[in-house]
Write a protein that holds these residues in place. Structure first.
Motif, mmCIF file in Angstrom:
data_model
loop_
_atom_site.group_PDB
_atom_site.id
_atom_site.type_symbol
_atom_site.label_atom_id
_atom_site.label_comp_id
_atom_site.label_asym_id
_atom_site.label_seq_id
_atom_site.Cartn_x
_atom_site.Cartn_y
_atom_site.Cartn_z
ATOM 1 N N ASP A 46 0.841 -1.191 0.000
ATOM 2 C CA ASP A 46 0.000 0.000 0.000
ATOM 3 C C ASP A 46 0.879 1.244 0.000
ATOM 4 O O ASP A 46 1.824 1.344 0.775
ATOM 5 C CB ASP A 46 -0.930 0.015 1.215
ATOM 6 C CG ASP A 46 -2.029 1.044 1.070
ATOM 7 O OD1 ASP A 46 -2.275 1.508 -0.072
ATOM 8 O OD2 ASP A 46 -2.630 1.403 2.084
ATOM 9 N N THR A 48 0.860 5.170 0.662
ATOM 10 C CA THR A 48 0.070 6.206 1.312
ATOM 11 C C THR A 48 0.894 7.476 1.377
ATOM 12 O O THR A 48 2.126 7.433 1.383
ATOM 13 C CB THR A 48 -0.336 5.801 2.739
ATOM 14 O OG1 THR A 48 0.847 5.577 3.501
ATOM 15 C CG2 THR A 48 -1.203 4.560 2.750
ATOM 16 N N SER A 50 0.518 12.040 0.611
ATOM 17 C CA SER A 50 -0.331 13.143 0.169
ATOM 18 C C SER A 50 -0.091 13.419 -1.308
ATOM 19 O O SER A 50 0.994 13.191 -1.837
ATOM 20 C CB SER A 50 -0.067 14.401 1.002
ATOM 21 O OG SER A 50 1.248 14.848 0.817
ATOM 22 N N ALA A 56 -5.014 13.438 1.053
ATOM 23 C CA ALA A 56 -4.558 12.094 1.397
ATOM 24 C C ALA A 56 -4.757 11.157 0.206
ATOM 25 O O ALA A 56 -5.798 11.185 -0.451
ATOM 26 C CB ALA A 56 -5.311 11.576 2.611
ATOM 27 N N ARG A 58 -4.205 6.997 -0.877
ATOM 28 C CA ARG A 58 -3.923 5.636 -0.411
ATOM 29 C C ARG A 58 -4.258 4.680 -1.545
ATOM 30 O O ARG A 58 -5.409 4.601 -1.984
ATOM 31 C CB ARG A 58 -4.766 5.340 0.826
ATOM 32 C CG ARG A 58 -4.452 4.025 1.444
ATOM 33 C CD ARG A 58 -5.124 3.887 2.805
ATOM 34 N NE ARG A 58 -4.879 2.527 3.253
ATOM 35 C CZ ARG A 58 -5.824 1.711 3.667
ATOM 36 N NH1 ARG A 58 -7.081 2.114 3.743
ATOM 37 N NH2 ARG A 58 -5.521 0.498 4.040
ATOM 38 N N ASP A 61 -7.263 2.342 -1.432
ATOM 39 C CA ASP A 61 -8.604 2.893 -1.658
ATOM 40 C C ASP A 61 -9.123 2.596 -3.066
ATOM 41 O O ASP A 61 -10.316 2.722 -3.327
ATOM 42 C CB ASP A 61 -8.619 4.406 -1.422
ATOM 43 C CG ASP A 61 -8.467 4.768 0.046
ATOM 44 O OD1 ASP A 61 -8.661 3.879 0.915
ATOM 45 O OD2 ASP A 61 -8.148 5.941 0.329
ATOM 46 N N LEU A 126 0.670 11.110 -6.199
ATOM 47 C CA LEU A 126 1.279 11.019 -4.886
ATOM 48 C C LEU A 126 2.658 11.671 -4.959
ATOM 49 O O LEU A 126 3.411 11.418 -5.903
ATOM 50 C CB LEU A 126 1.421 9.551 -4.493
ATOM 51 C CG LEU A 126 2.128 9.221 -3.194
ATOM 52 C CD1 LEU A 126 1.216 9.565 -2.013
ATOM 53 C CD2 LEU A 126 2.491 7.757 -3.156
ATOM 54 N N ASP A 128 6.249 11.642 -3.883
ATOM 55 C CA ASP A 128 7.181 10.675 -3.299
ATOM 56 C C ASP A 128 8.610 11.056 -3.681
ATOM 57 O O ASP A 128 9.211 10.446 -4.571
ATOM 58 C CB ASP A 128 6.843 9.260 -3.785
ATOM 59 C CG ASP A 128 7.698 8.194 -3.125
ATOM 60 O OD1 ASP A 128 8.268 8.455 -2.055
ATOM 61 O OD2 ASP A 128 7.785 7.091 -3.699
ATOM 62 N N LYS A 133 8.915 5.717 -1.076
ATOM 63 C CA LYS A 133 7.799 4.808 -0.797
ATOM 64 C C LYS A 133 7.799 3.598 -1.739
ATOM 65 O O LYS A 133 7.324 2.530 -1.393
ATOM 66 C CB LYS A 133 6.477 5.544 -0.898
ATOM 67 C CG LYS A 133 6.323 6.628 0.154
ATOM 68 C CD LYS A 133 5.019 7.376 -0.014
ATOM 69 C CE LYS A 133 4.912 8.545 0.904
ATOM 70 N NZ LYS A 133 4.832 8.218 2.306
#
Length: 186
Positions: A46, A48, A50, A56, A58, A61, A126, A128, A133
């Motif tokens: 997963d 996760t 921002s 947010a 994820r 989801d 996202l 990163d 991540k």
């Protein structure tokens, strides 16, 4: 003196190589696509964090959808070329169960926001920095060059990877059979 002239040329070649698709076992220069048979698929960790907009995000989801996870940076030419193609995919295939999710690897969030505005991205990305991540991804599925795209099936498993810039037609060709697969509802 000659050594000093070679350093800028070497730096330029390395920067350009960063956008080129890497050569990997199981792939070929003729085909940047590697499909994973359903029985061999690994669950994606997963992600996760921002989004570039501060919301947010994820990955879990989006379970139940086919996810096109596209890793990019604003300085990457092929990333810039594929961005409008991915937005088109998001607009046209969202109702069929496809979700494009970008992963911006740049250190400065503002660079990613500018890229998002300039290309009119209609999907979230996202933030990163440095792909911190993404290092949790299974061996063989870590981005080694940009752009890099993973196709995740409805059950959250890696179904394919693409080691080059994509067109809308190429995305459709990969997601079409994934949409037809049965989903193990959890």
């Amino acid at each position: 003196m000659r050594r000093r002239r070679r350093l800028p040329a070497l730096a330029l070649l390395l920067a350009l190589a960063a956008c080129a698709p890497p050569q990997e076992t199981g792939g070929s220069p003729a085909s940047p696509l590697t499909r994973v048979p359903a029985a061999d698929r690994k669950t994606v960790p997963d992600l996760t964090g921002s989004s570039l907009d501060g919301k947010a995000v994820r990955l879990a989801d989006y379970r139940g959808k086919v996810v096109v996870l596209n890793v990019w940076a604003s300085w990457c030419g092929p990333c810039r070329a594929e961005a409008p193609e991915l937005s088109k995919v998001q607009r046209e295939l969202a109702a069929k169960g496809v979700q494009v999710l970008g992963v911006d690897t740049e250190a400065r969030r503002e660079s990613g926001r500018a890229f998002q505005r300039e290309h009119g991205l209609v999907y979230p990305s996202l933030h990163d920095p440095g792909s911190r991540k993404l290092v949790r991804f299974p061996k063989g599925f870590l981005p080694q060059a940009l752009p890099y795209t993973l196709f995740i099936d409805r059950d959250g498993r890696i179904a394919a990877k693409y080691l080059s810039g994509l067109t809308e037609a190429e995305v459709r060709a990969v997601v079409r059979p994934l949409l037809a697969e049965k989903h193990a509802k959890t």
